[in-house]
Write an enzyme that holds these catalytic residues in place. Structure first.
Site, PDB file in Angstrom:
ATOM      1  N   LYS A 246       5.376   4.672  -9.963  1.00  8.10           N
ATOM      2  CA  LYS A 246       4.073   4.658  -9.285  1.00  8.10           C
ATOM      3  C   LYS A 246       2.933   4.499 -10.288  1.00  8.10           C
ATOM      4  CE  LYS A 246       5.794   7.350  -5.365  1.00  8.10           C
ATOM      5  NZ  LYS A 246       6.059   8.695  -4.840  1.00  8.10           N
TER       6      LYS A 246
ATOM      7  N   GLU B 263       0.820  -1.224   0.000  1.00 10.86           N
ATOM      8  CA  GLU B 263       0.000   0.000   0.000  1.00 10.86           C
ATOM      9  C   GLU B 263       0.854   1.275   0.000  1.00 10.86           C
ATOM     10  OE1 GLU B 263      -3.618   0.372  -0.125  1.00 10.86           O
ATOM     11  OE2 GLU B 263      -2.619   2.237  -0.688  1.00 10.86           O
TER      12      GLU B 263
ATOM     13  N   ASP C 144      10.585   8.543 -10.102  1.00  8.18           N
ATOM     14  CA  ASP C 144       9.794   8.049  -8.971  1.00  8.18           C
ATOM     15  C   ASP C 144       8.319   7.936  -9.401  1.00  8.18           C
ATOM     16  OD1 ASP C 144       9.436   7.875  -5.818  1.00  8.18           O
ATOM     17  OD2 ASP C 144       7.978   9.348  -6.519  1.00  8.18           O
TER      18      ASP C 144
ATOM     19  N   GLU D  11      15.908  15.114  -1.804  1.00  8.02           N
ATOM     20  CA  GLU D  11      17.135  14.350  -1.571  1.00  8.02           C
ATOM     21  C   GLU D  11      18.340  15.135  -2.104  1.00  8.02           C
ATOM     22  OE1 GLU D  11      17.124  11.167  -0.403  1.00  8.02           O
ATOM     23  OE2 GLU D  11      14.966  10.812  -0.428  1.00  8.02           O
TER      24      GLU D  11
HETATM   25  N1  HSE Z   1      10.507  10.946  -2.991  1.00  5.23           N
HETATM   26  C1  HSE Z   1       9.122  10.591  -2.931  1.00  5.23           C
HETATM   27  C2  HSE Z   1       8.270  11.862  -3.059  1.00  5.23           C
HETATM   28  C3  HSE Z   1       8.818   9.874  -1.632  1.00  5.23           C
HETATM   29  O1  HSE Z   1       8.830  12.963  -3.027  1.00  5.23           O
HETATM   30  O2  HSE Z   1       7.063  11.758  -3.238  1.00  5.23           O
HETATM   31  C4  HSE Z   1       7.582   9.054  -1.657  1.00  5.23           C
HETATM   32  O3  HSE Z   1       7.607   8.035  -2.603  1.00  5.23           O
END
Ligand code: HSE
Length: 399
Positions: A200, A124, A196, A185
């Protein structure tokens, strides 16, 4: 009593530890069992930390302990997370993970192993942090054909774009501020270039189609080329700019992309600010459903992980129904995808009309260039025309 082990004591792992301890009454009652953290695995030492008594450095201690029923993988990265999770499932343990890289790459295989052992592989927290989105798509929107998923799925980039809009600042300065505050980061490439978000949307689209969408085949564009001038034009059009991850399912035809888009005021994702995520799902019966909340952060992400642990304990010897097969889901060629484009150019209005015909000009008071919005056209048609005209930049519209 059910024994669990946490792999990785970083931000999310320590959040999982905290929630299981602090909310013990709630999670024990909801799972119908007392949850006992038997091990925390990490290479580091944590002197004085509450995890100290259960800290181990050797994964085999956990793998070979038949008392451990649920393994919580919150290490991140592909290796050794993949080997640890696979061996845990093969040893008859259920797994809850927040690891989107792992799920995007090996989701179908790990689900298959879990099912063949009557165990669960739940994730989840891999999309939308604390927002429930995997379980709703998988278990709740089951009377519908899912036609579209579109969302802001990356908190870091949404924070940067929100700051750029509010403060009129440029990308590099805003990124530096976000890094200083710990939102972005030190190596921000995965967030700002869309890597990222693309994992998703690949995961959500795989769940919607029940086949495997290869994230590497999805068109991906990040926000690093967005400027303060782009926001001036957005303002002149009563629009904002968001990094959108989207997939559309039209029968067997599936398209997907990640790209910055101009959204009109009134668009459901327009008001989503800062690190908040917002995901829209369109079913052919239910219509549009919106999921909004904390897409990142220690406790929101850990909350989603612990909800999976509760689910694993409720279904100790039976697989809950995650439908996602290894069979590949083919994606439509993105160059056929059609949209309006906002374009900035140094060419004159006559040349713009000559090349693009039907356009609407936008005045943002910027000297030496003009902005305009095209009619709906395919990516390939746009590319050919933009090549003829010469453009400074372009952003797609979602209106
Ligand atoms: N680096 C991701 C973000 C963290 O900024 O949404 C969550 O997946």
């Amino acid at each position: 009593m059910i024994k669990v082990a946490i792999l990785g004591y970083g931000t999310v792992g320590s959040g999982v530890f905290q929630i299981i301890k602090e909310n013990s009454n709630i999670v024990n009652e909801k799972s119908g069992e007392e949850i006992d953290i038997k091990y925390v695995l990490d290479l580091r030492e944590f002197p004085g930390d509450p995890c100290e008594d259960v800290l181990v450095h050797d994964y085999d201690v956990i793998l070979n302990d038949p008392e451990v029923e649920v393994v919580i993988e919150v290490m991140g990265g592909l290796h050794p997370a993949y080997e640890f999770v696979k061996s845990a499932l093969e040893a008859g343990k259920s797994v809850a993970t927040s690891n989107k890289e792992l799920v995007a790459k090996y989701g179908a295989e790990l689900i298959d192993i879990a099912i063949s052992h009557n165990r669960n592989f739940l994730f989840e927290a891999a999309v939308g942090g604390g927002i429930p989105i995997i379980r709703p798509i998988n278990m709740h929107i089951t009377a519908d054909r899912i036609q579209e998923i579109a969302g802001i799925m990356n908190g870091t980039t949404n924070y940067i774009l929100t700051k750029m809009e509010k403060e009129g600042a440029d990308f590099d300065i805003t990124l530096k501020q976000a890094q200083d505050l710990g939102y972005a980061e030190r190596n921000p490439e995965a967030d700002i270039e869309g890597f990222d978000a693309v994992r998703k949307i690949a995961i959500l689209t795989s769940l919607a189609t029940e086949k495997t969408v290869d994230f590497e085949e999805i068109y991906t564009e990040g926000i690093s080329k967005i400027t303060s001038d782009d926001f001036k034009y957005a303002k002149a059009m009563d629009m904002t700019i968001k990094l959108i991850a989207c997939s559309k399912m039209d029968g067997k035809r599936v398209t997907a992309f990640v790209a910055p888009m101009l959204l009109k005021e009134g668009h459901p994702l327009y008001p989503i600010q800062d690190v908040t995520n917002g995901i829209m799902v369109r079913g052919n019966m239910v219509g549009d459903i919106a999921f909004i909340g904390s897409g990142a952060g220690k406790l929101p992400t850990a909350s989603a992980v612990v909800s999976d642990v509760v689910d694993c304990i409720r279904h100790l010897n039976t697989s809950t129904t995650i439908q996602w097969k290894a069979e590949k889901q083919e994606l439509e060629d993105f160059s056929f995808s059609k949209k309006k484009f906002f374009v900035r150019t140094k060419a004159g209005k006559d040349k713009v009309r000559d090349v693009f015909k039907d356009v609407e000009f936008v005045d943002a008071g910027i000297d030496g260039e003009i902005g305009f919005v095209t009619s709906v056209m395919s990516e390939s048609d746009f590319k050919a025309k933009a090549g003829t005209l010469g453009v400074i930049s372009r952003i797609r519209l979602d209106d």
